[in-house]
Design a protein around this motif. Structure first.
Motif, PDB file in Angstrom:
ATOM      1  N   SER A  11      12.975  50.371  51.166  1.00 58.32           N
ATOM      2  CA  SER A  11      12.010  51.222  49.987  1.00 58.32           C
ATOM      3  C   SER A  11      10.583  50.913  50.462  1.00 58.32           C
ATOM      4  O   SER A  11       9.622  51.610  49.510  1.00 58.32           O
ATOM      5  N   LEU A  12      10.206  49.662  50.344  1.00 56.87           N
ATOM      6  CA  LEU A  12       8.775  49.144  50.494  1.00 56.87           C
ATOM      7  C   LEU A  12       8.286  49.777  51.760  1.00 56.87           C
ATOM      8  O   LEU A  12       6.891  50.091  51.549  1.00 56.87           O
ATOM      9  N   ILE A  13       8.800  50.216  52.691  1.00 54.87           N
ATOM     10  CA  ILE A  13       8.282  51.073  53.835  1.00 54.87           C
ATOM     11  C   ILE A  13       7.655  52.480  53.368  1.00 54.87           C
ATOM     12  O   ILE A  13       6.744  52.939  53.614  1.00 54.87           O
ATOM     13  N   GLU A  14       8.961  52.966  52.459  1.00 52.99           N
ATOM     14  CA  GLU A  14       8.570  54.427  51.976  1.00 52.99           C
ATOM     15  C   GLU A  14       7.581  54.208  51.127  1.00 52.99           C
ATOM     16  O   GLU A  14       6.809  55.451  51.174  1.00 52.99           O
ATOM     17  N   GLU A  15       7.362  53.381  50.416  1.00 52.39           N
ATOM     18  CA  GLU A  15       6.214  53.519  49.310  1.00 52.39           C
ATOM     19  C   GLU A  15       4.707  52.958  50.154  1.00 52.39           C
ATOM     20  O   GLU A  15       3.669  52.859  49.298  1.00 52.39           O
ATOM     21  N   GLY A  16       4.748  52.576  51.234  1.00 50.60           N
ATOM     22  CA  GLY A  16       3.640  52.308  52.143  1.00 50.60           C
ATOM     23  C   GLY A  16       3.391  50.884  51.930  1.00 50.60           C
ATOM     24  O   GLY A  16       1.999  50.450  52.216  1.00 50.60           O
ATOM     25  N   LYS A  17       4.095  50.164  51.341  1.00 50.85           N
ATOM     26  CA  LYS A  17       3.674  48.798  51.060  1.00 50.85           C
ATOM     27  C   LYS A  17       3.904  47.821  52.380  1.00 50.85           C
ATOM     28  O   LYS A  17       3.411  46.576  52.454  1.00 50.85           O
ATOM     29  N   LEU A  18       5.116  48.322  53.064  1.00 48.09           N
ATOM     30  CA  LEU A  18       5.192  47.446  54.310  1.00 48.09           C
ATOM     31  C   LEU A  18       5.212  48.452  55.745  1.00 48.09           C
ATOM     32  O   LEU A  18       5.549  49.713  55.290  1.00 48.09           O
ATOM     33  N   SER A  19       4.863  47.912  56.369  1.00 45.67           N
ATOM     34  CA  SER A  19       5.001  48.613  57.939  1.00 45.67           C
ATOM     35  C   SER A  19       6.309  48.296  58.729  1.00 45.67           C
ATOM     36  O   SER A  19       7.036  47.397  58.414  1.00 45.67           O
ATOM     37  N   GLU A  20       6.794  49.201  59.626  1.00 45.13           N
ATOM     38  CA  GLU A  20       7.867  48.964  60.417  1.00 45.13           C
ATOM     39  C   GLU A  20       7.715  47.468  61.230  1.00 45.13           C
ATOM     40  O   GLU A  20       8.530  46.929  61.272  1.00 45.13           O
ATOM     41  N   ARG A  21       6.455  47.522  61.634  1.00 48.39           N
ATOM     42  CA  ARG A  21       6.065  46.131  62.450  1.00 48.39           C
ATOM     43  C   ARG A  21       6.209  45.063  61.331  1.00 48.39           C
ATOM     44  O   ARG A  21       6.707  44.023  61.922  1.00 48.39           O
ATOM     45  N   ASP A  22       5.904  45.012  60.293  1.00 44.87           N
ATOM     46  CA  ASP A  22       5.861  44.125  59.400  1.00 44.87           C
ATOM     47  C   ASP A  22       7.619  43.516  59.028  1.00 44.87           C
ATOM     48  O   ASP A  22       7.911  42.335  59.101  1.00 44.87           O
ATOM     49  N   VAL A  23       8.329  44.600  59.043  1.00 44.27           N
ATOM     50  CA  VAL A  23       9.743  44.388  58.455  1.00 44.27           C
ATOM     51  C   VAL A  23      10.312  43.602  60.013  1.00 44.27           C
ATOM     52  O   VAL A  23      11.135  42.911  59.682  1.00 44.27           O
ATOM     53  N   GLU A  24       9.971  44.259  61.064  1.00 47.30           N
ATOM     54  CA  GLU A  24      10.404  43.612  62.279  1.00 47.30           C
ATOM     55  C   GLU A  24      10.220  42.067  62.354  1.00 47.30           C
ATOM     56  O   GLU A  24      11.060  41.341  62.768  1.00 47.30           O
ATOM     57  N   GLU A  25       8.938  41.799  61.878  1.00 49.96           N
ATOM     58  CA  GLU A  25       8.399  40.269  61.700  1.00 49.96           C
ATOM     59  C   GLU A  25       9.248  39.638  61.042  1.00 49.96           C
ATOM     60  O   GLU A  25       9.866  38.421  61.323  1.00 49.96           O
ATOM     61  N   ILE A  26       9.612  40.280  59.856  1.00 52.68           N
ATOM     62  CA  ILE A  26      10.266  39.445  58.613  1.00 52.68           C
ATOM     63  C   ILE A  26      11.694  39.113  59.152  1.00 52.68           C
ATOM     64  O   ILE A  26      12.151  38.040  59.059  1.00 52.68           O
ATOM     65  N   ARG A  27      12.068  40.331  59.854  1.00 51.10           N
ATOM     66  CA  ARG A  27      13.692  40.082  60.466  1.00 51.10           C
ATOM     67  C   ARG A  27      13.856  38.861  61.396  1.00 51.10           C
ATOM     68  O   ARG A  27      14.574  38.001  61.375  1.00 51.10           O
ATOM     69  N   GLU A  28      12.758  38.739  62.256  1.00 53.13           N
ATOM     70  CA  GLU A  28      12.817  37.784  63.357  1.00 53.13           C
ATOM     71  C   GLU A  28      12.406  36.203  62.621  1.00 53.13           C
ATOM     72  O   GLU A  28      13.276  35.485  63.081  1.00 53.13           O
ATOM     73  N   TYR A  29      11.624  36.232  61.697  1.00 50.87           N
ATOM     74  CA  TYR A  29      11.531  34.756  61.005  1.00 50.87           C
ATOM     75  C   TYR A  29      12.844  34.502  60.187  1.00 50.87           C
ATOM     76  O   TYR A  29      13.335  33.558  60.070  1.00 50.87           O
ATOM     77  N   ALA A  30      13.418  35.238  59.471  1.00 51.04           N
ATOM     78  CA  ALA A  30      14.489  35.289  58.705  1.00 51.04           C
ATOM     79  C   ALA A  30      15.811  34.812  59.611  1.00 51.04           C
ATOM     80  O   ALA A  30      16.359  34.000  59.250  1.00 51.04           O
ATOM     81  N   ALA A  31      15.797  35.510  60.710  1.00 47.10           N
ATOM     82  CA  ALA A  31      16.998  35.017  61.960  1.00 47.10           C
ATOM     83  C   ALA A  31      16.533  33.577  62.370  1.00 47.10           C
ATOM     84  O   ALA A  31      17.682  32.747  62.514  1.00 47.10           O
ATOM     85  N   GLU A  32      15.456  33.383  62.513  1.00 46.16           N
ATOM     86  CA  GLU A  32      15.172  31.899  63.175  1.00 46.16           C
ATOM     87  C   GLU A  32      15.382  31.031  62.343  1.00 46.16           C
ATOM     88  O   GLU A  32      15.813  29.989  62.636  1.00 46.16           O
ATOM     89  N   TYR A  33      14.876  31.137  60.931  1.00 46.40           N
ATOM     90  CA  TYR A  33      15.171  30.152  59.993  1.00 46.40           C
ATOM     91  C   TYR A  33      16.158  30.229  59.250  1.00 46.40           C
ATOM     92  O   TYR A  33      16.206  29.390  58.059  1.00 46.40           O
ATOM     93  N   ASP A  34      17.084  31.388  59.343  1.00 46.86           N
ATOM     94  CA  ASP A  34      18.134  31.362  58.334  1.00 46.86           C
ATOM     95  C   ASP A  34      17.696  31.548  56.983  1.00 46.86           C
ATOM     96  O   ASP A  34      18.313  30.873  56.130  1.00 46.86           O
ATOM     97  N   ALA A  35      16.839  32.459  56.774  1.00 47.50           N
ATOM     98  CA  ALA A  35      16.289  32.496  55.104  1.00 47.50           C
ATOM     99  C   ALA A  35      16.384  33.986  54.790  1.00 47.50           C
ATOM    100  O   ALA A  35      16.392  34.842  55.580  1.00 47.50           O
ATOM    101  N   PRO A  36      16.525  34.105  53.435  1.00 50.91           N
ATOM    102  CA  PRO A  36      16.500  35.654  53.054  1.00 50.91           C
ATOM    103  C   PRO A  36      15.459  36.195  53.357  1.00 50.91           C
ATOM    104  O   PRO A  36      14.258  35.507  53.289  1.00 50.91           O
ATOM    105  N   MET A  37      15.404  37.402  53.883  1.00 49.23           N
ATOM    106  CA  MET A  37      14.283  38.271  54.073  1.00 49.23           C
ATOM    107  C   MET A  37      13.259  38.698  53.090  1.00 49.23           C
ATOM    108  O   MET A  37      12.353  38.601  53.340  1.00 49.23           O
TER     109      MET A  37
END
Length: 563
Positions: A11-37
């Motif tokens: 929803s934040l991508i649709e609103e223009g608040k995040l980019s696809e690249r931002d979300v991909e980086e968030i997923r990577e960090y969340a997976a690496e540190y086992d933290a909520p996105m």
């Protein structure tokens, strides 16, 4: 919560608040540190806490509540244990009948909802809020208890009855709001039908929504109890002090009460803690002034003066200097009125004119205590000026303040107090003059277009092409456009030419011109440099210019300032 967080990010991508690249980086960090996105997105600074909360509210189909727009009763903390509030990042905002509106970070956490429902024993209506503001609210609600420290050594518990709880909650709310705003003063002003509440932030009084006028008497009584004052006395001024704890740090408060036609008027001064006193480099002095000041305070003896009006930061500068030279091999003593900040290893004396303990008499006694360094809170009279100068001439490092308009003005003021020219020349190491100007809020800074008249009145060239800045105003800066203050300084030191002028009784204008020739930059020039760097505004420079010039006669102005 993984699926919900995916929807939130989409929803934040649709609103223009995040980019696809931002979300991909968030997923990577969340997976690496086992933290909520959602938490990862906030920690990486990809999205604001407010935008995240609003998106979460939309996806989870729960209301979003901006808690800054409501008067939250922090007394609701008694409904929920602190450990539960912190564990679930939740707090009961309002209670209506058998329904509690509870602010939550994760409104879909069914286990947390069930735990809160069983604890409160009522229906739960979850709402989503800015997680940072929620954490701050929880800290505020549970940090302040009824422990009062009036002599800074003995904690005393004050019994609170059920009838007193709304009053206690109101006072707690006032104190915590002041601490959160970093206010220096709280004004509680009764009127005919309204109780006005104002906070002085960055030197300016800001009006806030106050408690009901019906609570005025109870609030004053509560403050009197906290400050150990006479609760029955309402017709005479009273002064007291107490301490409260905010976010784990003690804050000392000076309370002043005075009777008015509408009841007792209260002003509370919040004093900085010793933990906030840093190094010379933290004062914001220009590098050249900071280096010179550092060398001056490192001298074994002599006099160092700080000048400026009340509220210009003189005490902070002096305490910082003492903190810098406070070592085990030095005996440092102070005489102050009042002692504003307790400093470790320093013997601080509170002046008390009622028993004859004024600056002059205390200074005489201190000289028999084998001091290396002495701080005299203020040179107010001839006797204090002469004793302080004599102490500086006989092997002591003496710090003090004067109420003069600028640094050079310290010389004629000392002469007015009867200090001989030869004593000034031999004792004086340097004089710092200072003011405080407001800093532009970094969250809402934008370009400014001051008028040609404004610039020329400050000696600035409109054609210079400098891009000045201002603050638009936002929630963080209370819509003022400013957040925090910074000092502007000028440092006067005596060159051989200046010493000769002092000896021959030269005028203020001659002394100031000689100081300029020796390289002294004025406070206004210091402020102009800050404005050009985007730290403060042209508007603040105009106020600075007015305060620096207000006490000077036209004939005394030795030079026209040039940028």
């Amino acid at each position: 919560m993984l699926e919900a967080n995916e929807f939130i990010l989409r929803s934040l991508i649709e609103e223009g608040k995040l980019s696809e690249r931002d979300v991909e980086e968030i997923r990577e960090y969340a997976a690496e540190y086992d933290a909520p996105m959602d938490e990862v997105a906030l920690k990486l600074g990809k999205i604001s806490a407010r935008d995240m909360a609003m998106a979460k509210a939309t996806v989870c189909e729960y209301p979003f509540v901006d808690i800054e727009l409501f008067d939250i009763d922090i007394a609701n903390s008694r409904l929920m244990p602190k450990s539960m509030a912190e564990r679930n990042n939740a707090f009961p905002l309002f209670v209506t009948g058998e329904i509690a509106t509870v602010a939550m970070h994760e409104p879909l956490d069914l286990q947390a909802l069930d735990e809160i429902r069983q604890t409160l024993r009522m229906q739960i209506d979850p709402v989503v809020v800015d997680t940072n503001k929620l954490s701050s609210l929880i800290t505020r609600a549970y940090s302040l208890d009824t422990s009062i420290d009036t002599d800074h050594e003995v904690d005393q518990e004050i019994a609170i009855s059920i009838e007193q709880e709304p009053i206690v909650a109101a006072v707690n709310q006032i104190l915590f709001s002041a601490a959160e705003m970093n206010a220096s003063d709280i004004h509680i002003n009764p009127d005919d039908k309204v109780l006005h509440l104002r906070y002085r932030v960055d030197g300016v009084l800001n009006t806030s929504r106050g408690p009901a006028i019906t609570l005025h008497e109870g609030i004053i009584q509560r403050l009197k109890v906290m400050a150990h004052l006479d609760v029955a006395q309402t017709r005479r001024p009273q002064d007291g002090k107490f301490r409260f704890v905010f976010d784990g740090q003690p804050i000392d408060v000076r309370l002043s009460l005075i009777p008015t036609i509408h009841g007792e008027n209260a002003v509370l001064r919040l004093l900085s803690s010793a933990a906030k006193i840093g190094q010379i480099s933290d004062l914001g002095m220009p590098a050249k002034i900071a280096d010179s000041f550092q060398k001056i305070i490192s001298k074994p003896h002599g006099m160092v003066l700080v000048t400026g009006p009340t509220g210009s930061g003189k005490t902070t500068t002096l305490y910082t200097a003492l903190n810098q030279i406070n070592t085990a091999d030095r005996n440092i003593m102070t005489i102050e009125d009042p002692v504003e900040i307790r400093l470790p290893m320093i013997r601080q004396v509170q002046a008390n004119s009622a028993i004859g303990l004024d600056f002059a008499s205390a200074l005489r006694s201190m000289l028999r205590q084998d001091p290396d360094v002495i701080l005299v809170g203020e040179i107010r009279d001839s006797e204090t000026a002469k004793i302080a100068t004599q102490a500086a001439l006989t092997g002591h490092l003496v710090f003090s303040t004067l109420h003069t308009n600028d640094a050079v003005g310290a010389i004629p003021r000392l002469k007015e107090f009867g200090v001989p020219a030869f004593a000034i020349n031999n004792a004086l190491l340097g004089v710092i003059a200072q003011r405080l100007v407001r800093k532009i809020c970094s969250d809402c800074a934008e370009s400014d277009s001051p008028s040609e008249l404004e610039l020329r009145s400050l000696g600035l060239n409109p054609d210079e092409g400098i891009q000045y800045m201002k603050g638009r105003g936002c929630a963080r800066c209370l819509s003022t456009g400013y957040k925090g203050r910074v000092g502007v300084y000028e440092l006067f030191t005596a060159t051989p030419e200046i010493r000769e002028l002092i000896e021959t009784g030269s005028s203020f204008a001659e002394l100031a011109a000689a100081a300029r020739r020796a390289g002294m930059r004025t406070m206004l020039e210091c402020g102009i440099e800050s404005a050009k760097l985007g730290i403060t505004t042209v508007e603040e420079l105009g106020k600075l210019h007015a305060t620096v010039d207000e006490d000077m006669d036209a004939d005394d102005k030795p030079f026209k300032m040039s940028a």
